[in-house]
Scaffold this motif. Structure first.
Motif, short mmCIF file in Angstrom:
data_model
loop_
_atom_site.label_atom_id
_atom_site.label_comp_id
_atom_site.label_asym_id
_atom_site.label_seq_id
_atom_site.Cartn_x
_atom_site.Cartn_y
_atom_site.Cartn_z
N SER A 186 0.83 -1.21 0.00
CA SER A 186 0.00 0.00 0.00
C SER A 186 0.86 1.25 0.00
CB SER A 186 -0.90 0.02 1.23
OG SER A 186 -1.79 -1.07 1.23
N ALA A 187 0.36 2.30 -0.63
CA ALA A 187 0.95 3.63 -0.50
C ALA A 187 0.32 4.30 0.71
CB ALA A 187 0.72 4.45 -1.75
N LEU A 188 1.15 4.74 1.64
CA LEU A 188 0.65 5.37 2.87
C LEU A 188 0.71 6.88 2.82
CD1 LEU A 188 2.15 3.03 5.64
CD2 LEU A 188 -0.08 2.90 4.50
N SER A 189 1.59 7.43 1.97
CA SER A 189 1.74 8.89 1.94
C SER A 189 2.27 9.34 0.59
CB SER A 189 2.69 9.36 3.05
OG SER A 189 4.00 8.84 2.84
N VAL A 190 1.89 10.55 0.22
CA VAL A 190 2.43 11.24 -0.95
C VAL A 190 2.73 12.67 -0.51
CG1 VAL A 190 1.95 12.14 -3.25
CG2 VAL A 190 1.18 9.84 -2.64
N ARG A 191 4.01 13.04 -0.58
CA ARG A 191 4.40 14.38 -0.13
C ARG A 191 5.30 15.03 -1.18
NH1 ARG A 191 4.23 11.58 4.99
NH2 ARG A 191 2.74 12.66 6.36
N PRO A 192 5.03 16.28 -1.51
CA PRO A 192 5.91 16.98 -2.46
C PRO A 192 7.23 17.33 -1.79
CG PRO A 192 4.17 18.44 -1.69
CD PRO A 192 3.88 17.10 -1.11
N SER A 193 8.29 17.30 -2.56
CA SER A 193 9.61 17.66 -2.04
C SER A 193 10.02 19.01 -2.61
CB SER A 193 10.64 16.59 -2.39
OG SER A 193 10.74 16.45 -3.80
N ALA A 194 11.14 19.53 -2.11
CA ALA A 194 11.56 20.88 -2.47
C ALA A 194 11.93 21.00 -3.95
CB ALA A 194 12.73 21.30 -1.59
N ASN A 195 12.38 19.90 -4.56
CA ASN A 195 12.83 19.98 -5.96
C ASN A 195 11.74 19.69 -6.98
OD1 ASN A 195 12.50 17.30 -5.57
ND2 ASN A 195 14.60 16.68 -6.07
N GLY A 196 10.48 19.70 -6.53
CA GLY A 196 9.36 19.51 -7.46
C GLY A 196 8.96 18.08 -7.70
N THR A 197 9.59 17.14 -7.00
CA THR A 197 9.20 15.74 -7.12
C THR A 197 8.28 15.36 -5.96
OG1 THR A 197 11.15 15.01 -5.90
CG2 THR A 197 11.34 15.14 -8.31
N LEU A 221 -5.51 8.73 1.79
CA LEU A 221 -6.40 9.88 1.68
C LEU A 221 -6.39 10.71 2.95
CD1 LEU A 221 -9.59 8.67 -0.26
CD2 LEU A 221 -7.99 10.48 -0.92
N GLY A 222 -6.30 10.03 4.11
CA GLY A 222 -6.22 10.75 5.38
C GLY A 222 -5.01 11.65 5.43
N GLN A 223 -3.86 11.15 4.98
CA GLN A 223 -2.63 11.96 4.97
C GLN A 223 -2.74 13.13 4.01
OE1 GLN A 223 -0.03 11.37 2.07
NE2 GLN A 223 0.59 13.43 2.71
N LEU A 224 -3.27 12.89 2.81
CA LEU A 224 -3.41 13.96 1.83
C LEU A 224 -4.35 15.06 2.33
CD1 LEU A 224 -3.69 11.76 -1.40
CD2 LEU A 224 -1.77 13.26 -0.78
N LEU A 225 -5.43 14.67 2.99
CA LEU A 225 -6.35 15.64 3.56
C LEU A 225 -5.70 16.41 4.71
CD1 LEU A 225 -9.59 13.45 3.55
CD2 LEU A 225 -9.34 15.61 2.31
N ALA A 226 -5.02 15.69 5.59
CA ALA A 226 -4.40 16.33 6.75
C ALA A 226 -3.30 17.30 6.33
CB ALA A 226 -3.83 15.26 7.69
N ASP A 227 -2.55 16.94 5.29
CA ASP A 227 -1.47 17.82 4.82
C ASP A 227 -1.98 18.94 3.93
OD1 ASP A 227 0.17 16.11 6.19
OD2 ASP A 227 1.30 15.41 4.44
N GLY A 228 -3.24 18.92 3.57
CA GLY A 228 -3.82 19.98 2.75
C GLY A 228 -3.51 19.87 1.27
N LEU A 229 -3.02 18.71 0.82
CA LEU A 229 -2.76 18.55 -0.60
C LEU A 229 -4.05 18.34 -1.39
CD1 LEU A 229 0.43 16.31 -0.92
CD2 LEU A 229 0.17 18.72 -1.49
N VAL A 230 -5.09 17.84 -0.72
CA VAL A 230 -6.41 17.66 -1.35
C VAL A 230 -7.46 18.16 -0.37
CG1 VAL A 230 -5.60 15.63 -2.63
CG2 VAL A 230 -6.81 15.32 -0.46
N ARG A 231 -8.65 18.35 -0.88
CA ARG A 231 -9.78 18.72 -0.02
C ARG A 231 -11.07 18.21 -0.65
NH1 ARG A 231 -10.01 25.31 -1.17
NH2 ARG A 231 -11.06 25.19 -3.21
N SER A 232 -12.07 17.99 0.18
CA SER A 232 -13.40 17.65 -0.34
C SER A 232 -14.00 18.89 -0.99
CB SER A 232 -14.33 17.19 0.80
OG SER A 232 -13.88 15.99 1.37
N ARG A 233 -14.83 18.66 -1.99
CA ARG A 233 -15.49 19.78 -2.64
C ARG A 233 -16.67 20.25 -1.81
NH1 ARG A 233 -18.42 20.19 -8.61
NH2 ARG A 233 -19.09 22.35 -8.35
N LEU A 234 -16.84 21.55 -1.70
CA LEU A 234 -18.02 22.13 -1.06
C LEU A 234 -18.98 22.62 -2.15
CD1 LEU A 234 -16.57 24.26 1.89
CD2 LEU A 234 -17.66 22.01 1.99
N MET A 235 -20.25 22.32 -1.97
CA MET A 235 -21.28 22.80 -2.88
C MET A 235 -22.27 23.65 -2.09
SD MET A 235 -22.13 19.63 -5.44
CE MET A 235 -20.94 19.10 -6.67
#
Length: 641
Positions: A152-163, A546-560
């Motif tokens: 499983s992938a547990l996290s996705v985080r951007p790094s300083a060099n754009g990767t 998804l929990g990590q991406l939401l907590a880190d602010g890389l993604v968000r749920s859409r508000l309508m």
């Protein structure tokens, strides 16, 4: 892209959608030499089938579409040609002529009897997906490498060099230039009522089986010979039904006008409940996915263009549903005239009057339905009238003196529905549903990417229409209704009734379920099964990634926004097209991060449906292969094209 440029991308999720992205990357690299691309594919389940479509699952789990329908390989001449693979139906036919030596005996047996119009098992579709992946990886273009990570992938985080740094459950970390989130079905947290039922079950020693993918459930936990409450009568219900009857040695015998069930003695007594009190209506017997005799006259591409030309962003209830409503009425009454000549005294005059009443430009929105009623009052007797909204609630307005009376009514409904399905294009009700089915394909394109207002999406499309049309047009094959009726007659299945209320009787130490429309004591059991899929809602996801991406602010749920101006959290991610990229918590879009599939449910409607193979002679709705075009857009963006 220059020959010296190296690209590394990660596809998280190796089911059908992840496979589609992989296929599109290979297709583009094949037509443009010099690509130097490394692809990391991450999924704890084997690539190709992914989680849902594992080939070793029970063959009692059927697909909800026939063999001719699904594909993971695009057939669009405007896209880069595939390097390998084909549709499921062509693969099926090929295996019948020249079966792969790696096929198991069970797979050969199923394929030998499987026709283009039959409903395949999920297991055999999983074998198709695995074979397709093997064909693709056998045709990898020069300069492309692929590594599969069964974790499983547990996290996705951007790094300083754009990767991006992708953290894996096995402790490894990958550095990539881009990431595709093709997550598919992910676990979700229980809602408050479900948590209370689960907690009470633990305290009282009861069995509570929460929403789950059916193949993940240990059905041996369900005891034989005891009552078991089952909530939900959609597709997951039939999966549970099969495992707890045929899966335990029972047999269906086709020995006369009605199917009979011979119990094995290992079955529980299933007590089924749903809001409607009945299962989804079954699919009509057709030669294609859509009925050939039904053609939309009102909810058409031309109608959508008129909205656009007028600068109108249509509302669902005000603009789109009235057009589809007209189409369903025309489909029903034109089929009635054709299939039951004596139902209308003067068919020609009736259809001419009906056409005039339905004409959108002839009447205001407030008057057209009254005009139709006036026409029907002159030409059609009450017995032949269509109660369109009532189709989804066949027990509405009825009360029952006992559960036995209710069970008899449900069996009558099931047999009538199966009979109508067998009539196919000769049944007016099924053709009205066929118009809804056509219309759903048009609506998917019309409402995507903000095609309707937020308030219309919340209150209309998702508020009432989605559950309504799913109950009519997303049902199982007619055989399932015949089987359920046989089980009810054999005393293996009974029903709770419409609008059930579930609870716990702590004094008795049981789950309870009761319908206000059945004048009998509540049904009771020590085991309860939620025959529901885990909710597809990002905010309720139990996915660590998804929990990590939401907590880190890389993604968000859409508000309508509702009609009252109140913000409502939608089910899916907030994304920007095209290709779909998630919007971060600060409103920015992170370059190199892409989304495909179920988590797009706030931008697209009907994201759970597989890609549709092109059917010769049938309508080619643009929504049919939308997922494959989305995958193509992502592949081109990754490769800088």
């Amino acid at each position: 892209m220059g020959k010296s440029q190296r690209i590394r991308t990660a596809i998280i999720g190796a089911g059908p959608r992840g496979t589609s992205v992989l296929e599109r990357l290979l297709a583009h690299c094949a037509v443009r030499t010099g690509s130097i691309l490394h692809i990391d594919v991450i999924d704890p389940y084997p690539a190709g089938p992914g989680h849902v479509w594992q080939p070793d699952q029970s063959r009692l789990y059927l697909m909800n579409t026939q063999s001719f329908y699904p594909t993971v390989i695009p057939e669009d001449p405007l896209l880069a040609p595939p390097v390998a693979g084909t549709t499921f139906d062509l693969w099926r036919a090929r295996q019948q002529r020249d079966p792969l030596p790696t096929l198991t005996a069970d797979e050969r047996s199923e394929l030998a009897a499987l026709g283009s119009g039959d409903f395949p098992s999920r297991a055999i579709y999983g074998r198709y997906l695995r074979c397709t992946l093997e064909e693709l990886t056998g045709q990898v273009p020069d300069g492309v490498t692929i590594v599969f990570h069964e974790t499983s992938a547990l996290s996705v985080r951007p790094s300083a060099n754009g990767t991006f740094d992708v953290g894996l459950a096995n402790g490894a970390s990958l550095t990539v230039d881009s990431v595709v989130l093709a997550l598919g079905h992910v676990p979700s947290r229980l809602n408050p009522e479900q948590r209370e039922l689960q907690s009470s079950a633990g305290q009282l020693g009861l069995r509570y089986l929460p929403p789950s993918i059916p193949a993940d459930v240990d059905w041996s936990e369900v005891p034989a010979g005891e009552p078991v409450l089952v909530r939900g009568m959609g597709l997951n219900f039939f999966d549970a039904m099969g495992q707890l009857t045929e899966g335990r040695g029972g047999k269906f015998i086709d020995s006369g006008p009605l199917l009979e069930y011979v119990p094995s003695g290992q079955e529980p007594l299933l007590i089924a409940a749903s809001r409607r009190g009945t299962p989804y209506r079954t699919k009509a017997a057709l030669n294609g996915y859509y009925p050939a005799s039904v053609n939309l006259r009102y909810l058409t591409g031309a109608a959508l263009k008129r909205f656009a030309a007028a600068g109108v962003r249509p509302g669902f209830d005000h603009d789109l549903w009235p057009l589809l409503h007209r189409d369903t009425l025309w489909a029903y009454y034109s089929t009635l005239v054709r299939s039951q000549p004596g139902a209308v005294p003067d068919p020609s005059a009736f259809l001419a009057d009906l056409e005039e009443a339905l004409r959108p430009h002839a009447h205001s929105a407030a008057n057209w339905e009254k005009a139709v009623e006036s026409v029907l009052a002159v030409h059609v007797g009450p017995r032949h009238r269509l109660d369109l909204l009532g189709l989804a609630s066949p027990l509405a307005g009825r009360t029952f003196a006992s559960h036995a009376e209710l069970d008899a009514a449900v069996v009558d409904y099931l047999l009538d529905d199966a009979r109508r399905s067998a009539l196919g294009e000769q049944d007016p009700l099924k053709m009205a549903i066929g118009a809804l089915h056509h219309g759903r394909a048009v609506l998917k394109t019309a409402v995507a990417d903000g095609g309707i207002t937020d308030e219309s999406w919340v209150a209309g499309l998702r508020g009432w229409f989605e559950s309504y049309v799913e109950g009519l047009a997303s049902g199982p094959p007619a055989l399932r209704a015949e089987q359920l009726a046989a089980l009810a007659r054999a005393g293996v299945v009974s029903f709770v009734g419409p609008d059930p209320k579930f609870g716990i009787d702590r004094r008795m130490g049981v789950f309870t379920a009761a319908s206000p429309w059945v004048k009998s004591p509540p049904r009771m059991a020590k085991t309860m099964v939620e025959a529901l899929a885990p909710t597809n809602r990002v905010s309720a996801s139990a996915s660590p990634l998804l929990g990590q991406l939401l907590a880190d602010g890389l993604v968000r749920s859409r508000l309508m926004m509702t009609a009252e101006g109140a913000p409502v959290q939608a089910t899916g991610l907030d994304v920007r097209p095209h290709p779909y990229r998630p919007v971060a918590s600060n409103g920015s879009v992170v370059a190199g991060l892409y989304v495909l599939g179920l988590q797009l449910s706030a931008a697209q409607w009907g994201t759970a449906i597989a890609a549709e193979a092109v059917q010769p002679g049938g309508p080619a709705y643009r929504s049919g292969q939308r997922t494959l075009r989305d995958a193509d857009e992502i592949a081109r963006a990754i490769l800088g094209r």
